[in-house]
Design a protein around this motif. Structure first.
Motif, short mmCIF file in Angstrom:
data_model
loop_
_atom_site.label_atom_id
_atom_site.label_comp_id
_atom_site.label_asym_id
_atom_site.label_seq_id
_atom_site.Cartn_x
_atom_site.Cartn_y
_atom_site.Cartn_z
N PHE A 207 0.84 -1.20 0.00
CA PHE A 207 0.00 0.00 0.00
C PHE A 207 0.87 1.24 0.00
O PHE A 207 1.83 1.35 0.76
N ASN A 208 0.52 2.21 -0.87
CA ASN A 208 1.20 3.50 -0.94
C ASN A 208 0.36 4.55 -0.20
O ASN A 208 -0.82 4.74 -0.49
N LEU A 209 1.00 5.23 0.76
CA LEU A 209 0.34 6.34 1.45
C LEU A 209 0.97 7.64 1.00
O LEU A 209 2.20 7.77 0.99
N VAL A 210 0.12 8.62 0.65
CA VAL A 210 0.65 9.93 0.28
C VAL A 210 0.51 10.88 1.47
O VAL A 210 -0.58 11.07 2.00
N MET A 211 1.63 11.47 1.88
CA MET A 211 1.64 12.32 3.07
C MET A 211 1.13 13.73 2.79
O MET A 211 1.03 14.54 3.71
N ARG A 212 0.81 14.04 1.56
CA ARG A 212 0.26 15.37 1.25
C ARG A 212 -1.08 15.56 1.95
O ARG A 212 -1.51 16.69 2.22
N PHE A 213 -1.79 14.47 2.24
CA PHE A 213 -3.11 14.55 2.87
C PHE A 213 -3.13 13.97 4.27
O PHE A 213 -4.05 14.23 5.04
N ALA A 214 -2.16 13.15 4.63
CA ALA A 214 -2.17 12.45 5.91
C ALA A 214 -1.68 13.35 7.04
O ALA A 214 -1.08 14.40 6.82
N ASP A 215 -1.94 12.93 8.25
CA ASP A 215 -1.49 13.63 9.45
C ASP A 215 0.03 13.81 9.37
O ASP A 215 0.78 12.82 9.38
N PRO A 216 0.53 15.04 9.28
CA PRO A 216 1.96 15.26 9.08
C PRO A 216 2.82 14.89 10.27
O PRO A 216 4.06 14.87 10.16
N THR A 217 2.21 14.58 11.41
CA THR A 217 3.00 14.17 12.57
C THR A 217 3.35 12.68 12.53
O THR A 217 4.17 12.21 13.32
N LEU A 218 2.74 11.94 11.61
CA LEU A 218 3.03 10.52 11.49
C LEU A 218 4.46 10.31 10.99
O LEU A 218 4.95 11.08 10.17
N THR A 219 5.11 9.26 11.46
CA THR A 219 6.49 8.98 11.08
C THR A 219 6.57 7.71 10.23
O THR A 219 5.62 6.92 10.18
N VAL A 220 7.71 7.54 9.60
CA VAL A 220 7.94 6.32 8.81
C VAL A 220 7.80 5.10 9.70
O VAL A 220 7.20 4.08 9.30
N GLU A 221 8.32 5.18 10.90
CA GLU A 221 8.24 4.04 11.84
C GLU A 221 6.79 3.69 12.14
O GLU A 221 6.41 2.50 12.13
N GLN A 222 5.95 4.68 12.41
CA GLN A 222 4.54 4.42 12.70
C GLN A 222 3.82 3.84 11.49
O GLN A 222 3.03 2.90 11.62
N LEU A 223 4.08 4.40 10.34
CA LEU A 223 3.40 3.94 9.12
C LEU A 223 3.85 2.53 8.75
O LEU A 223 3.04 1.71 8.30
N SER A 224 5.11 2.25 8.94
CA SER A 224 5.62 0.91 8.68
C SER A 224 4.95 -0.10 9.59
O SER A 224 4.53 -1.18 9.16
N ALA A 225 4.81 0.26 10.87
CA ALA A 225 4.15 -0.63 11.84
C ALA A 225 2.68 -0.85 11.47
O ALA A 225 2.11 -1.90 11.78
N ALA A 226 2.08 0.15 10.80
CA ALA A 226 0.67 0.05 10.39
C ALA A 226 0.52 -0.78 9.12
O ALA A 226 -0.61 -1.04 8.69
N GLY A 227 1.62 -1.15 8.50
CA GLY A 227 1.57 -1.98 7.30
C GLY A 227 1.77 -1.25 6.00
O GLY A 227 1.73 -1.87 4.93
N VAL A 228 1.98 0.07 6.06
CA VAL A 228 2.24 0.83 4.83
C VAL A 228 3.60 0.41 4.28
O VAL A 228 4.56 0.24 5.03
N LYS A 229 3.67 0.24 2.97
CA LYS A 229 4.92 -0.17 2.35
C LYS A 229 5.65 1.00 1.68
O LYS A 229 6.88 1.09 1.73
N ARG A 230 4.91 1.89 1.06
CA ARG A 230 5.52 2.96 0.26
C ARG A 230 4.92 4.29 0.68
O ARG A 230 3.70 4.40 0.84
N ILE A 231 5.77 5.30 0.86
CA ILE A 231 5.30 6.61 1.33
C ILE A 231 5.73 7.67 0.32
O ILE A 231 6.93 7.85 0.07
N SER A 232 4.77 8.38 -0.24
CA SER A 232 5.05 9.46 -1.19
C SER A 232 4.55 10.78 -0.62
O SER A 232 3.91 10.82 0.43
#
Length: 274
Positions: free
Chosen positions: A202-227
């Motif tokens: 799953f690709n998550l785009v940070m342009r819309f997501a909560d900007p306080t989220l970190t790569v570590e948190q997103l990785s733990a949530a199962g996100v694979k790719r961050i744009s």
């Protein structure tokens, strides 16, 4: 020089290894080289960033592809193209954009389930799936593993319907898409709900997501790719406007203190060019 096949295999490997990786979005050759010099492992184009660069409200598929050629030629990194709706409503014509994307030297690209017209409405579910199926067939016909990303655009069009978003993403997954993408998700709980319903990256785009989220948190949530979509472009424009307003409104030029040095820029450009 890496071959397109080598880049494609490298890109696939990024999606298969543990943890999430960042795929930033340059909007021209210069920004692509800067990101490559910083050590990022792959790049994705941004149609919004391109439109901003050209001073337009929208861009054509031809413009998107030319921008991709420039970015692909600028670095040795794998590049995925933001193809918007692939320039057509019909599955057959949309699939042609995948072949054209491959001709730019890119190793991946995306297809959206919303139209490109003024209304920007979502495609009917059945048509949306048929478009992804056709794009998958086109990708599989290529002589290298093209990574196809399928996007469900509900949240960008006022339809904050998690169930329908999951339904679309699951159908796109079943149709053969390699990566799933639902721009507009904001909070970690919703992100986890969507990602947990899928088996593909799953690709998550940070342009819309909560900007306080970190790569570590997103990785733990199962996100694979961050744009970041068009965010880098918009931040750059914000800085440009701030400098311009200072000149216009106060007649001062204190912004020059914040310039990147010539040495830094030339070093980055030289490093990215090999």
């Amino acid at each position: 020089m890496r071959s397109q096949l080598e880049k494609a295999k490298l890109f696939r490997a990024l999606h298969e290894r543990p943890g999430a990786f960042i795929i930033p979005n340059p909007y021209d050759a210069g920004t692509a080289k800067l990101l490559a010099a910083m050590g990022f492992e792959a790049l994705a184009t941004t149609s919004l960033g391109l439109a901003n660069m050209l001073g337009r409200t929208s861009v054509s598929l031809e413009m998107i592809l030319q921008n991709a050629r420039d970015i692909v030629a600028a670095t040795e990194l794998p590049v995925s193209i933001d193809l918007e709706n692939c320039g057509a409503d019909s599955p057959k014509l949309a699939a042609e954009a995948i072949r054209l994307a491959a001709e730019t030297g890119a190793v991946g690209g995306s297809i959206e389930d919303n139209t490109a017209g003024p209304e920007r409405s979502l495609y009917d579910f059945t048509l949306a799936v048929e478009r992804v199926q056709a794009a998958v067939e086109a990708a599989r016909s290529l002589p290298f593993p093209f990574t196809l990303t399928a996007r469900a655009e509900n949240f960008l069009h006022g339809r904050n319907d998690v169930e329908d978003t999951i339904k679309r993403l699951q159908a796109f997954e079943a149709a053969g898409a390699d990566v799933l993408y639902a721009p507009g998700l904001y909070d970690l709980a919703t992100i986890k709900t969507v990602v947990s319903a899928l088996n593909k990256p799953f690709n998550l785009v940070m342009r819309f997501a909560d900007p306080t989220l970190t790569v570590e948190q997103l990785s733990a949530a199962g996100v694979k790719r961050i744009s970041v979509g068009g965010a880098l472009s918009r931040v750059a424009i914000a800085a440009f406007l701030k400098c311009a307003r200072e000149m216009k409104e106060t007649g001062s030029f204190t912004f020059v203190r914040e310039m990147a040095t010539i040495k830094e820029l030339r070093g980055a450009f030289a490093a990215a060019s090999g």
